[in-house]
Scaffold this motif. Sequence first.
Motif, PDB file in Angstrom:
ATOM      1  N   GLU A 134       0.860  -1.188   0.000  1.00  0.00           N
ATOM      2  CA  GLU A 134       0.000   0.000   0.000  1.00  0.00           C
ATOM      3  C   GLU A 134       0.887   1.225   0.000  1.00  0.00           C
ATOM      4  O   GLU A 134       2.009   1.189   0.517  1.00  0.00           O
ATOM      5  CB  GLU A 134      -0.884   0.040   1.249  1.00  0.00           C
ATOM      6  CG  GLU A 134      -1.868  -1.087   1.359  1.00  0.00           C
ATOM      7  CD  GLU A 134      -2.686  -1.003   2.652  1.00  0.00           C
ATOM      8  OE1 GLU A 134      -2.288  -0.264   3.582  1.00  0.00           O
ATOM      9  OE2 GLU A 134      -3.728  -1.665   2.710  1.00  0.00           O
ATOM     10  N   ALA A 135       0.359   2.326  -0.547  1.00  0.00           N
ATOM     11  CA  ALA A 135       1.129   3.569  -0.571  1.00  0.00           C
ATOM     12  C   ALA A 135       0.188   4.761  -0.634  1.00  0.00           C
ATOM     13  O   ALA A 135      -0.893   4.684  -1.207  1.00  0.00           O
ATOM     14  CB  ALA A 135       2.066   3.589  -1.775  1.00  0.00           C
ATOM     15  N   ASP A 136       0.616   5.839  -0.017  1.00  0.00           N
ATOM     16  CA  ASP A 136      -0.069   7.124  -0.103  1.00  0.00           C
ATOM     17  C   ASP A 136       0.867   8.083  -0.817  1.00  0.00           C
ATOM     18  O   ASP A 136       2.012   8.262  -0.397  1.00  0.00           O
ATOM     19  CB  ASP A 136      -0.419   7.663   1.287  1.00  0.00           C
ATOM     20  CG  ASP A 136      -1.471   6.831   1.995  1.00  0.00           C
ATOM     21  OD1 ASP A 136      -2.377   6.316   1.305  1.00  0.00           O
ATOM     22  OD2 ASP A 136      -1.387   6.685   3.227  1.00  0.00           O
ATOM     23  N   LEU A 137       0.373   8.682  -1.885  1.00  0.00           N
ATOM     24  CA  LEU A 137       1.152   9.624  -2.667  1.00  0.00           C
ATOM     25  C   LEU A 137       0.462  10.973  -2.690  1.00  0.00           C
ATOM     26  O   LEU A 137      -0.720  11.081  -2.349  1.00  0.00           O
ATOM     27  CB  LEU A 137       1.289   9.145  -4.124  1.00  0.00           C
ATOM     28  CG  LEU A 137       2.155   7.938  -4.418  1.00  0.00           C
ATOM     29  CD1 LEU A 137       1.486   6.651  -4.040  1.00  0.00           C
ATOM     30  CD2 LEU A 137       2.513   7.917  -5.879  1.00  0.00           C
ATOM     31  N   GLU A 138       1.201  11.955  -3.121  1.00  0.00           N
ATOM     32  CA  GLU A 138       0.636  13.253  -3.462  1.00  0.00           C
ATOM     33  C   GLU A 138       1.041  13.485  -4.913  1.00  0.00           C
ATOM     34  O   GLU A 138       2.232  13.436  -5.241  1.00  0.00           O
ATOM     35  CB  GLU A 138       1.201  14.349  -2.566  1.00  0.00           C
ATOM     36  CG  GLU A 138       0.587  15.701  -2.828  1.00  0.00           C
ATOM     37  CD  GLU A 138       1.094  16.757  -1.855  1.00  0.00           C
ATOM     38  OE1 GLU A 138       1.487  17.833  -2.338  1.00  0.00           O
ATOM     39  OE2 GLU A 138       1.103  16.492  -0.644  1.00  0.00           O
ATOM     40  N   VAL A 139       0.054  13.658  -5.786  1.00  0.00           N
ATOM     41  CA  VAL A 139       0.313  13.841  -7.208  1.00  0.00           C
ATOM     42  C   VAL A 139      -0.279  15.176  -7.634  1.00  0.00           C
ATOM     43  O   VAL A 139      -1.491  15.378  -7.532  1.00  0.00           O
ATOM     44  CB  VAL A 139      -0.293  12.684  -8.037  1.00  0.00           C
ATOM     45  CG1 VAL A 139      -0.049  12.906  -9.519  1.00  0.00           C
ATOM     46  CG2 VAL A 139       0.267  11.338  -7.583  1.00  0.00           C
TER      47      VAL A 139
END
Length: 127
Positions: A58-63
């Motif tokens: 799982e990952a949380d990104l800011e794009v």
Amino acid sequence: MQIGNLFNDAIPPGQGERFDTLLSHRNLVVERILSSADISPAEQCQAQDEWVLLVCGEADLEVAGAPVALKAGDHLFLPAGTPHTVRRVAEGSLWLAVHLHPEAAPVRASTVPSVPAEVAGALHGAA
């Protein structure tokens, strides 16, 4: 011929991420990325297009300023010049990244072989 296995030696580093180039051909680069949970978020803004698949984890990104949550099986296209940051990632997350770098030089029309009209028509009709 090059045969490999995405899961062989898929041990994440103690901290940060490990990048393994699986294929580099012309302007295409395919990487395997192994992530530890101990990362230092840093904004990336690349000159090449990138398509990523989170194979597991799982990952949380800011794009481009927007939050993006990914789970195993999710994929994302990041056009060149798109700012993005991995904010959080689960230990042992495995990514497949495909980078498409810009062409070194455009193909000139004079270097492209001509195709007879009947051949072009037959090819177009077969599609």
